[in-house]
Design a protein around this motif. Structure first.
Motif, short mmCIF file in Angstrom:
data_model
loop_
_atom_site.label_atom_id
_atom_site.label_comp_id
_atom_site.label_asym_id
_atom_site.label_seq_id
_atom_site.Cartn_x
_atom_site.Cartn_y
_atom_site.Cartn_z
N ARG A 177 0.83 -1.20 0.00
CA ARG A 177 0.00 0.00 0.00
C ARG A 177 0.87 1.25 0.00
NH1 ARG A 177 -4.29 -0.21 4.58
NH2 ARG A 177 -4.90 -1.91 3.23
N ALA A 178 0.54 2.18 -0.82
CA ALA A 178 1.28 3.45 -0.87
C ALA A 178 0.49 4.50 -0.11
CB ALA A 178 1.50 3.88 -2.32
N ALA A 179 1.16 5.59 0.21
CA ALA A 179 0.50 6.67 0.95
C ALA A 179 -0.30 7.51 -0.02
CB ALA A 179 1.54 7.51 1.67
N THR A 180 -1.45 6.98 -0.41
CA THR A 180 -2.31 7.68 -1.35
C THR A 180 -3.56 8.15 -0.62
OG1 THR A 180 -1.54 6.28 -3.16
CG2 THR A 180 -3.59 7.47 -3.51
N ASP A 220 -8.83 2.95 1.13
CA ASP A 220 -7.47 3.46 1.24
C ASP A 220 -7.03 4.23 0.00
OD1 ASP A 220 -7.17 1.50 -0.63
OD2 ASP A 220 -5.65 0.35 0.45
N GLY A 221 -7.94 4.42 -0.97
CA GLY A 221 -7.63 5.23 -2.13
C GLY A 221 -7.16 4.46 -3.35
N ARG A 222 -6.99 3.13 -3.22
CA ARG A 222 -6.59 2.35 -4.39
C ARG A 222 -7.83 1.99 -5.22
NH1 ARG A 222 -4.39 -2.57 -2.89
NH2 ARG A 222 -5.97 -2.43 -1.27
N TYR A 223 -7.58 1.56 -6.46
CA TYR A 223 -8.66 1.32 -7.41
C TYR A 223 -8.58 -0.08 -8.00
CZ TYR A 223 -9.45 6.40 -7.60
OH TYR A 223 -9.72 7.72 -7.29
#
Length: 323
Positions: free
Chosen positions: A159-162, A222-225
């Motif tokens: 996971r990245a800080a997105t 978490d903002g991922r798609y």
């Protein structure tokens, strides 16, 4: 009788234990989901990897034809009668007692019925239908960075800080390569040069020819798609970065949106403040989605490739919301 390198299906006292033994059988075979799918096809069995992943993840008693396909693909065909006999016993509500005799359990439910076999074959049928329309492109795969395969990956890994609100709005969308804005993301049957092997993959085609399917962006907390293809007949398919084989690195729509783990998730980062976006793999943040072939080539496949530094137009996409 102990079979399959120490795996004895007669030991199973519930549907969950039976599936756990099937998982052990699969692990001891040393084969990936894709390899098992291919080996099953060689034996004229149907064992889609998405169906297999779903079957091994649940505690429901699998159907006999799926058990047959898996056992045969694992190279344990001679032990198939024991696997089917154990399944039939559990389906009848009988479990072995410690002294080896069968007893009726007071409470032992096999759980909800497994998925319909149509679910696992949906992409296969879809591929055949689309190929019949002549949507065939030629693909010349070069060297692509190998993605580590871990079939048990949690889709939240790497996971990245997105920020959950930093990407494009979720929903039905039109995704276009920045270098060729008259082309749109869609699917098409892609053929490998020199081998004739083909696969249904994410490609770029003129926007007027790109629907169906419709492209849908699903955003997690978490903002991922996930990037999904929705087809009125074949349903949704999640784009999955392939980690091995001749089509390694390309994006294939899988009808199981959980089987691919982090390979089915992307970070969508705004690139330069001009409403242009980069699609970055959630499994390996060093990989960005680009175009395999000419940037303006109709039918060219999308693939994950090392992210360019600085970001170039070849890895830029325009994303607009569609109602």
């Amino acid at each position: 009788m102990v079979v399959s390198g120490g795996v004895n299906p007669a030991d199973a006292r519930s549907a969950g234990e039976y599936v756990a033994l099937l998982r052990t059988l699969k692990e001891r075979s040393g084969l990936t989901l894709r390899q098992l799918e291919q080996r099953a096809a060689e034996r004229n069995d149907v064992l889609a990897r998405s169906t297999l992943a779903d079957m091994l993840r649940r505690d429901a008693l699998p159907r006999a034809e799926l058990v047959t396909a898996l056992v045969r693909a694992c190279g344990a065909e001679q032990e198939l009668p024991e696997w089917l006999a154990a399944r039939e016993r559990l389906a009848a509500g009988e479990v072995p007692s410690p002294d080896g005799t069968d007893t009726d359990p007071e409470t032992d439910s096999p759980g909800p019925p497994p998925e319909s076999p149509v679910h696992g074959r949906r992409r296969t049928a879809y591929s055949a239908a689309m190929a019949s329309l002549g949507t065939v492109a030629l693909l010349a795969i070069g060297t692509i960075v190998l993605l580590p395969e871990n079939e048990g990956d949690d889709p939240t890994a790497n996971r990245a800080a997105t920020s959950p609100t930093s990407g494009p709005a979720p929903g039905f969308s039109r995704v276009r390569p920045a270098r060729a804005p008259d082309l749109c993301l869609t699917d098409g049957d892609v053929r490998m040069d020199g081998t004739g092997e083909s696969k249904l993959l994410a490609v770029q085609r003129p926007c007027a020819e790109a629907v169906p399917p419709r492209t849908y962006l699903r955003r997690a907390a978490d903002g991922r798609y996930q990037i999904q293809f929705h087809h009125p007949r074949f349903g949704p398919g999640c784009l999955t970065v392939l980690s091995d084989g001749p089509f390694q690195g390309t994006l294939e729509p899988w009808d199981d949106c959980g089987a691919g783990g982090a390979s089915q998730w992307f970070h969508i980062d705004e690139a330069d403040g001009k409403d242009r976006w980069r699609l970055r793999s959630a499994r390996d943040g060093r990989l960005c989605v680009g175009i395999d072939g000419g940037a303006k080539e109709t039918g060219a496949a999308l693939k994950a490739e090392p992210c360019a530094k600085p970001a170039g137009d070849d890895q830029m996409f325009l994303i607009t919301r569609e109602d």
